[in-house]
Design an enzyme around this catalytic site. Sequence first.
Site, PDB file in Angstrom:
ATOM      1  N   LYS A  31     -10.278   0.137  -2.458  1.00 61.92           N
ATOM      2  CA  LYS A  31     -10.163  -0.055  -1.011  1.00 61.92           C
ATOM      3  C   LYS A  31     -10.456   1.248  -0.284  1.00 61.92           C
ATOM      4  O   LYS A  31      -9.626   2.150  -0.261  1.00 61.92           O
ATOM      5  CB  LYS A  31      -8.754  -0.553  -0.645  1.00 61.92           C
ATOM      6  CG  LYS A  31      -8.539  -0.764   0.860  1.00 61.92           C
ATOM      7  CD  LYS A  31      -7.147  -1.290   1.150  1.00 61.92           C
ATOM      8  CE  LYS A  31      -6.885  -1.384   2.654  1.00 61.92           C
ATOM      9  NZ  LYS A  31      -5.529  -1.908   2.961  1.00 61.92           N
TER      10      LYS A  31
ATOM     11  N   LYS B  17      -6.981   3.365  -3.364  1.00 64.60           N
ATOM     12  CA  LYS B  17      -7.395   3.351  -1.957  1.00 64.60           C
ATOM     13  C   LYS B  17      -7.610   4.781  -1.489  1.00 64.60           C
ATOM     14  O   LYS B  17      -6.843   5.680  -1.834  1.00 64.60           O
ATOM     15  CB  LYS B  17      -6.304   2.649  -1.130  1.00 64.60           C
ATOM     16  CG  LYS B  17      -6.505   2.635   0.372  1.00 64.60           C
ATOM     17  CD  LYS B  17      -5.359   1.870   1.029  1.00 64.60           C
ATOM     18  CE  LYS B  17      -5.388   2.003   2.548  1.00 64.60           C
ATOM     19  NZ  LYS B  17      -4.252   1.290   3.194  1.00 64.60           N
TER      20      LYS B  17
ATOM     21  N   ASP C 161       0.860  -1.179   0.000  1.00 64.13           N
ATOM     22  CA  ASP C 161       0.000   0.000   0.000  1.00 64.13           C
ATOM     23  C   ASP C 161       0.896   1.228   0.000  1.00 64.13           C
ATOM     24  O   ASP C 161       1.525   1.559   1.014  1.00 64.13           O
ATOM     25  CB  ASP C 161      -0.909   0.008   1.234  1.00 64.13           C
ATOM     26  CG  ASP C 161      -1.979  -1.085   1.194  1.00 64.13           C
ATOM     27  OD1 ASP C 161      -1.736  -2.131   0.558  1.00 64.13           O
ATOM     28  OD2 ASP C 161      -3.037  -0.894   1.814  1.00 64.13           O
TER      29      ASP C 161
END
Length: 317
Positions: A253, A217, A154
Amino acid sequence: MTSPQPRNPGTALTLPWFEDIAVNTPATEARAARLVATRPLRGEWRAAWLVNAIRCMDLTTLAGDDTPARVARLCAKARRPLSDPVRAALGLDRLTTAAVCVYPTMVRSAVHALDGSGIPVASVATGFPSGLMPLSLRLEEIRHAVGEGAAEIDIVITRAHVLRGDWTALYDEIAAMREACGAAHMKAILATGDLQTLSNVYKASMVAMQAGADFIKTSTGKEAVNATLPVSLIMVRALRDYGARTGVRIGFKPAGGMKTAEDALAWQILMKEELGRDWLAPCLFRLGASSMLGDIECALESHVTGRYAASHRHALA
């Protein structure tokens, strides 16, 4: 084990896909509100959607006082997110979370604790949460986490590139991070609470996907404003547009600020209504939240027993 999507090969930076986009904020907020208000879920349907939320959850600890012991407890919870009686009453043979997400220094501990489970380890990297480190150090942090066994990375972007509209700099940065990830899937954290406008959110989403992000995300969870439904709606519209142009499916996400079972339902309704059932699988949808797991457990225990359990019965770690 979570079956990964094929990697996003990315495209060249293509400004006409996004540079003239203007988002109608009131219309976006109204659409997001209608999605949740008009899709109530009750009984067995509600329970099934809550179970699916667990399947799509990245169970996360990103605290300054993380230790291998805390990570091991979190991994045990990822292996067994519901008590055996509740799981059996729901007719589930096996249930795990989608992944466990930790700092790079905790990756090896998580890999060891999850051995044999099929649950991948995700690691934040690139100077999380601010990303304000030299690019060479951020790339080395990615390579370190992958070397320790992280299957997912991430990354965080440089927000200033978005605020200045420097799309070439943003694209080059994310493309370099994508290369550093190697075989690991990359989730690009946009830190949408720092991007000022929904138009910027759409543009940053599109650049991240063009640069090769496998997921986009919303947030690090450390911003003043984290995941919201209007922001999420714009991001999923961007990945829908990218898919229509390229044929490539990108995951989504939301992270940060989601704490309740109702939050878990709201974001799944968004995915179902905007993208369809395929995006209700962990290969294309993740919930970046750990605190909501306790509330989901309480809700499922209530569904099974008719009694709502106290929150202390479902502590995470």
